[in-house]
Scaffold this motif. Structure first.
Motif, short mmCIF file in Angstrom:
data_model
loop_
_atom_site.label_atom_id
_atom_site.label_comp_id
_atom_site.label_asym_id
_atom_site.label_seq_id
_atom_site.Cartn_x
_atom_site.Cartn_y
_atom_site.Cartn_z
N SER A 170 70.44 121.93 30.85
CA SER A 170 72.05 121.70 31.04
C SER A 170 72.23 121.34 32.41
N SER A 171 71.30 121.29 33.48
CA SER A 171 71.51 121.19 34.91
C SER A 171 71.81 119.59 34.90
N TYR A 172 71.51 118.55 33.84
CA TYR A 172 71.59 117.32 34.00
C TYR A 172 72.92 116.96 33.35
N TYR A 173 73.80 118.03 32.73
CA TYR A 173 74.83 117.59 31.86
C TYR A 173 76.15 118.15 32.80
N LEU A 174 77.24 117.23 32.31
CA LEU A 174 78.51 117.61 32.67
C LEU A 174 79.51 117.46 31.57
N ARG A 175 80.70 118.29 31.66
CA ARG A 175 81.61 118.14 30.54
C ARG A 175 82.84 117.57 31.29
N PHE A 176 83.30 116.40 30.68
CA PHE A 176 84.64 116.00 31.12
C PHE A 176 85.74 116.31 30.00
N GLN A 177 86.70 116.96 30.44
CA GLN A 177 87.85 117.31 29.42
C GLN A 177 89.01 116.21 29.94
N ASN A 178 89.86 116.25 28.83
CA ASN A 178 91.29 115.46 28.89
C ASN A 178 91.12 114.03 29.04
N VAL A 179 89.90 113.45 28.66
CA VAL A 179 89.95 111.85 28.81
C VAL A 179 90.40 111.49 27.35
N GLU A 180 91.32 110.64 27.57
CA GLU A 180 92.06 110.04 26.50
C GLU A 180 91.03 109.36 25.52
N GLU A 181 91.24 109.46 24.22
CA GLU A 181 90.50 108.59 23.37
C GLU A 181 91.25 107.55 22.88
N SER A 182 90.37 106.40 22.45
CA SER A 182 90.96 105.02 21.98
C SER A 182 89.87 104.75 21.13
N ARG A 183 90.24 103.80 20.01
CA ARG A 183 89.57 103.21 19.08
C ARG A 183 88.76 102.22 19.53
N GLY A 184 87.18 102.20 19.11
CA GLY A 184 86.37 101.26 19.48
C GLY A 184 86.05 101.41 20.91
N TYR B 160 92.47 109.90 35.02
CA TYR B 160 92.32 108.65 33.85
C TYR B 160 93.61 108.43 33.33
N LYS B 161 94.20 107.43 33.30
CA LYS B 161 95.58 107.08 32.69
C LYS B 161 96.60 108.12 33.03
N GLU B 162 96.60 108.49 34.41
CA GLU B 162 97.62 109.39 34.89
C GLU B 162 97.38 110.74 34.26
N LYS B 163 96.20 111.18 33.67
CA LYS B 163 95.96 112.53 33.33
C LYS B 163 94.57 113.06 34.33
N GLU B 164 94.88 114.20 34.61
CA GLU B 164 93.80 114.90 35.39
C GLU B 164 92.72 115.31 34.49
N ILE B 165 91.30 115.08 34.95
CA ILE B 165 90.35 115.20 33.98
C ILE B 165 89.64 116.58 34.52
N ILE B 166 89.28 117.36 33.80
CA ILE B 166 88.55 118.55 34.19
C ILE B 166 87.19 118.38 33.96
N ILE B 167 86.20 118.94 35.16
CA ILE B 167 84.81 118.54 34.94
C ILE B 167 84.26 120.18 35.02
#
Length: 390
Positions: free
Chosen positions: A178-192, A262-269
């Motif tokens: 897990s020390s190699y991983y980071l989690r990113f929240q509130n990143v907007e999704e899009s198709r493809g 990202y797209k004017e939304k704060e990303i939580i790491i």
């Protein structure tokens, strides 16, 4: 008895008659008296003599009959006595034979009883010997069971130690992974969408690095729909495994000082913390929340416990009782512990977000982090702005 009574009665009557004849001088017949000479006339004497002779003859006959009857009775009695004697003799003989038979039976029974008692004694001796042997066997078994219990205790302790070591090894492996991983929240999704391209561009802009370089630093990337995102109606989380742990650490530490959008939304790491570790660290949340509240720096120990500095002394807390003592030493109250009990049930995301907000301290970077950043050429926007001002 009747015969002899009759004899006695007859003799008494004869004696009375003789006395009357000799003692009375005159005999009264009617109103006239006659003289003794007249009464003693020969005809009268002959009549009396005949009467007496008749009575004697009758008495003789009666006496003879009585004697015969008595003799017959005596004979009968004698025969009866003989029969009784013979019967008694026979009975005596029979009773003697019976006694002998009884004695013989008793002797046989006594002999059998003695034999049975002897057999019982032998059986009792055998039982006692068997009991002694069984007691010895039981002692041996008890000794063996004690040895086995000790062995089992040793094996159990060994298994516990090995399980603990195995668990610690698993936790270390999970923590290392897990020390190699980071989690990113509130990143907007899009198709493809191309997650690698999107996140490489975001991180490159955040770190002022080349996009291609950030693509090389991303080892694996994917989205995960967590319960936190579902509960708060957020986009799926993005989990990134970095090729180098240092890059991951720098990104996480910079995110504590500066926001990333990202797209004017704060990303939580957030860090990725294994479930085992989260469960072990639950008991220390009351202290870590209080340390964050008082702006006292601390560092988690793997898998549980914290390291902190208080009054210029380094303190290692790896036990709940020690955490309670240190909490009281800092001036914490039971009400604050109770208030933090409700936070223990919160998710990892909520806890890390709350901790990050309390941990933000601008212009207080570690020397080690600075040297690492200089080695890989990563700077923050604040550092670039400071250089431009100079």
């Amino acid at each position: 008895m009747v015969i002899w009574n009759n004899i006695y009665r007859i003799l008494e009557e004869q004696t009375k008659i003789i006395k009357e004849m000799t003692s009375s001088p005159n005999i009264k017949i009617g109103k006239k008296s006659t003289s003794a000479a007249n009464l003693s006339s020969p005809p009268v004497q002959a009549l009396t003599q005949r009467k007496i002779e008749g009575m004697l003859a009758q008495e003789k006959v009666t006496s003879a009959t009585s004697t015969q009857t008595v003799q017959a009775s005596l004979t009968t009695i004698q025969n009866t006595m003989l029969m009784l004697q013979e019967s008694m003799t026979n009975n005596h003989i029979e009773s003697k034979a019976d006694r002998e038979a009884i004695k013989t039976e008793l002797k046989v029974e006594i002999g059998e009883m003695k034999t049975e008692i002897k057999n019982l004694d032998e059986k009792i001796d055998m039982i006692q010997q068997a009991t002694i042997k069984n007691e010895e066997k039981i002692k041996i078994i008890e000794q063996q069971s004690e040895k086995n219990e000790k062995k089992l205790e040793l094996i159990e302790n060994k298994i516990k130690t090995e399980n603990k070591e195995t668990e610690e090894a698993l936790i270390n492996l999970e923590m290392d992974r897990s020390s190699y991983y980071l989690r990113f929240q509130n990143v907007e999704e899009s198709r493809g969408e191309d997650l690698t391209e999107i996140m490489a561009e975001i991180l490159a802009n955040f770190l002022e690095r080349d996009k291609e370089e950030m693509i090389r630093e991303i080892d694996d990337i994917y989205r995960v729909y967590t319960s936190y995102a579902r509960r708060h109606r957020l986009p799926k989380e993005i989990h990134i495994r970095f090729a180098r742990r240092k890059v991951r650490d720098i990104i996480y530490k910079i995110s504590r000082e500066e926001t990333i959008k990202y797209k004017e939304k704060e990303i939580i790491i957030l860090k990725q913390i294994p479930r085992r570790v989260r469960e072990l660290r639950k008991d220390y949340h009351f202290l870590t929340n209080y340390l964050n509240k008082k702006n006292i720096p601390f560092r988690w120990i793997t898998p549980k416990g914290i390291l902190t500095t208080w009054n210029e002394k380094k303190i290692k807390i790896d036990d709940v009782s020690k955490a309670q003592e240190f909490f009281e030493q800092l001036g914490g109250s039971e009400e604050e512990i109770n208030s933090t009990d409700g936070l223990e049930g919160s998710s990892q995301e909520e806890y890390q977000q709350r901790t990050k907000k309390l941990e933000k301290k601008p212009n207080k970077e570690d020397k080690e982090e600075r040297s690492v950043r200089e080695q890989i050429g990563i700077t923050t926007r604040s550092q670039i702005a400071a250089k431009n001002k100079k």
